[in-house]
Enzyme design. Structure first.
Site, mmCIF file in Angstrom:
data_model
loop_
_atom_site.group_PDB
_atom_site.id
_atom_site.type_symbol
_atom_site.label_atom_id
_atom_site.label_comp_id
_atom_site.label_asym_id
_atom_site.label_seq_id
_atom_site.Cartn_x
_atom_site.Cartn_y
_atom_site.Cartn_z
ATOM 1 N N GLU A 100 3.269 13.276 7.831
ATOM 2 C CA GLU A 100 3.258 12.746 6.472
ATOM 3 C C GLU A 100 2.763 13.866 5.566
ATOM 4 O O GLU A 100 1.844 14.616 5.926
ATOM 5 C CB GLU A 100 2.306 11.554 6.403
ATOM 6 C CG GLU A 100 2.544 10.632 5.242
ATOM 7 C CD GLU A 100 3.320 9.383 5.625
ATOM 8 O OE1 GLU A 100 3.435 8.494 4.775
ATOM 9 O OE2 GLU A 100 3.812 9.314 6.765
ATOM 10 N N GLU B 254 8.926 -3.030 -5.846
ATOM 11 C CA GLU B 254 9.192 -3.107 -4.407
ATOM 12 C C GLU B 254 10.330 -4.101 -4.203
ATOM 13 O O GLU B 254 10.431 -5.095 -4.935
ATOM 14 C CB GLU B 254 7.939 -3.562 -3.652
ATOM 15 C CG GLU B 254 8.128 -3.899 -2.187
ATOM 16 C CD GLU B 254 8.671 -2.752 -1.359
ATOM 17 O OE1 GLU B 254 9.625 -2.981 -0.588
ATOM 18 O OE2 GLU B 254 8.148 -1.626 -1.474
ATOM 19 N N ASN C 194 -0.626 -0.631 -0.904
ATOM 20 C CA ASN C 194 -1.552 0.284 -0.250
ATOM 21 C C ASN C 194 -2.119 1.309 -1.239
ATOM 22 O O ASN C 194 -3.341 1.507 -1.326
ATOM 23 C CB ASN C 194 -0.842 1.000 0.905
ATOM 24 C CG ASN C 194 -1.739 1.929 1.684
ATOM 25 O OD1 ASN C 194 -2.774 1.518 2.201
ATOM 26 N ND2 ASN C 194 -1.351 3.197 1.788
ATOM 27 N N GLN D 294 0.246 0.902 7.422
ATOM 28 C CA GLN D 294 -0.001 2.272 7.866
ATOM 29 C C GLN D 294 -0.646 2.231 9.253
ATOM 30 O O GLN D 294 -1.652 1.548 9.449
ATOM 31 C CB GLN D 294 -0.932 2.992 6.880
ATOM 32 C CG GLN D 294 -0.348 3.158 5.490
ATOM 33 C CD GLN D 294 0.726 4.224 5.438
ATOM 34 O OE1 GLN D 294 0.868 5.040 6.343
ATOM 35 N NE2 GLN D 294 1.505 4.218 4.363
ATOM 36 N N CYS E 299 7.333 10.709 4.303
ATOM 37 C CA CYS E 299 7.245 10.589 5.762
ATOM 38 C C CYS E 299 8.300 11.438 6.457
ATOM 39 O O CYS E 299 8.434 11.384 7.675
ATOM 40 C CB CYS E 299 7.372 9.130 6.188
ATOM 41 S SG CYS E 299 8.945 8.359 5.720
ATOM 42 N N TYR F 88 8.575 1.795 -4.708
ATOM 43 C CA TYR F 88 8.332 1.562 -3.262
ATOM 44 C C TYR F 88 6.856 1.257 -3.002
ATOM 45 O O TYR F 88 6.215 1.890 -2.147
ATOM 46 C CB TYR F 88 8.745 2.779 -2.423
ATOM 47 C CG TYR F 88 10.028 3.456 -2.804
ATOM 48 C CD1 TYR F 88 11.255 2.992 -2.348
ATOM 49 C CD2 TYR F 88 10.031 4.586 -3.624
ATOM 50 C CE1 TYR F 88 12.444 3.636 -2.688
ATOM 51 C CE2 TYR F 88 11.208 5.237 -3.979
ATOM 52 C CZ TYR F 88 12.403 4.752 -3.504
ATOM 53 O OH TYR F 88 13.566 5.394 -3.841
ATOM 54 N N ASP G 183 6.805 6.785 -2.836
ATOM 55 C CA ASP G 183 6.568 6.869 -1.397
ATOM 56 C C ASP G 183 7.817 6.296 -0.730
ATOM 57 O O ASP G 183 7.808 5.179 -0.221
ATOM 58 C CB ASP G 183 5.318 6.070 -1.031
ATOM 59 C CG ASP G 183 4.969 6.170 0.451
ATOM 60 O OD1 ASP G 183 5.630 6.940 1.180
ATOM 61 O OD2 ASP G 183 4.038 5.462 0.891
#
Length: 362
Positions: free
Chosen positions: A354, A235, A219, A185, A320, A214, A295
């Site tokens: 975002e 992921e 994070n 990020q 995003c 994802y 995400d």
């Protein structure tokens, strides 16, 4: 991005983003968005510069979007972290002074953390070898940085290829390995606010499990793990999976099962369409998923994943790309309502934004 810097216009730009999000979410009866602003300057923790040579002298250069012929020469970048700005001058001076460092150097990449660590990558149009190592080691010690050299087919790492970020969220420090070339990020302070909002909206769920698609380097996974009995996190990117595994271990998180699968494969596994060797030893039927967290990339959720997440009582969606978020919400609106939404200003002075929504089954 990076050349537009007008702090006096920041609030007006943020208000315009808020209004845009309100308009996009209006068809779905969304409440007013919670707005999380950014520091006005020194908010960006990573930056990449091309070098532009004039009469053989290198300068940091950036370009307006779509224009690679007319460089804007800079020696400081107000949106970049203070650590990046402090390193720019001494680093370039050292490269000018030593041919081992400066010869055919064409790009410099900075990655920093809120805690002040820095990793710098120097990219060359020539092979680099042990002689480069010796000069670079002196520079790394002088500037207190991690240093990597790249040339075609070669990567020379002095020490580690990562740094460690520390984010305090809800009274606890979380430590994250951030690897050169991996996704992180860019706005650390807004990321910290985003994690805090996610914890707030999910609440405590000691008898339920979380499905996360994802997950990247973990994070969100790390702090969210404290609010659920167990987490199944997925992921696809190998490098992100490796970082997530390291981050789980570094933070002593033991209730997360991490699996390397694409979102479409997760759908196939959970619906029993297909079995995966990577899921051997994992009892999917033992999970009690009450919430799914997504995400996704800018393209949003694909149709199969949309149908998968529709089956859960709560969907926490970080986006995003507000346009693809709105398109996905149009599909989910018949079964879920928006109970919370937020705007996170990760990218001040740009149109990018975002956003996050919590969807609950009707």
């Amino acid at each position: 991005m990076g050349l537009a810097f007008a702090p006096e216009q920041y609030q007006a730009q943020l208000d315009a983003k808020r209004q845009r999000l309100i308009e996009l979410l209006a068809p779905f009866g969304a409440p007013a968005p919670e707005v999380f602003d950014s520091p006005r300057e020194h908010f960006r923790l990573r930056a990449e510069f091309r070098l532009w040579y004039e009469q053989g002298v290198p300068h940091y250069a950036m370009f307006e979007q779509g224009d690679k012929r007319n460089p804007v020469l800079i020696d400081q970048l107000p949106i970049a972290s203070q650590r990046i700005n402090a390193l720019m001058g001494p680093l370039l001076a050292a490269c000018k002074a030593d041919p081992q460092l400066g010869r055919k150097l064409f790009q410099v990449e900075f990655l920093t953390t809120l805690s002040g660590q820095a990793l710098v990558t120097l990219c060359y149009h020539r092979p680099i070898d042990e002689q480069w190592d010796a000069a670079a080691s002196q520079l790394a010690a002088q500037l207190d940085i991690r240093l990597i050299g790249r040339s075609r087919g070669r990567k020379r790492v002095l020490g580690d290829d990562h740094i460690t970020e520390t984010l305090q969220v809800d009274g606890r420090d979380w430590h994250y390995q951030q690897v050169e070339g991996g996704f992180t990020q860019p706005n650390g302070e807004v990321n910290r606010k985003m994690l805090g909002w996610a914890l707030d909206v999910v609440g405590d769920n000691p008898q339920q499990d979380l499905l996360e698609l994802y997950c990247g380097n973990g994070n969100f996974t790390l702090p969210l793990s404290t609010r659920f009995r167990r987490v199944l996190a997925t992921e696809l990117a190998k490098r992100s999976v490796q970082s997530a595994q390291a981050n789980l271990a570094m933070n002593a998180v033991d209730n997360v099962t991490l699996v390397r699968l694409a979102s479409e494969e997760v759908t196939q596994a959970l619906t029993g369409v297909r079995e995966f060797r990577r899921l051997q030893g994992i009892d999917l039927s033992g999970f009690e998923f009450g919430t799914v967290f997504v995400d996704p990339p800018r393209a949003g959720l694909d149709p199969a994943t949309l149908e998968l997440v529709r089956g859960y009582p709560r969907i926490l969606y970080i986006s995003c790309n507000p346009e693809t978020l709105a398109a996905n919400l149009a599909e989910l609106h018949s079964t879920h309502r928006i109970s919370r939404c937020a705007l996170f200003d990760q990218f001040p002075y740009t149109h990018h934004m975002e956003s996050g929504v919590l969807l609950e089954r009707r």
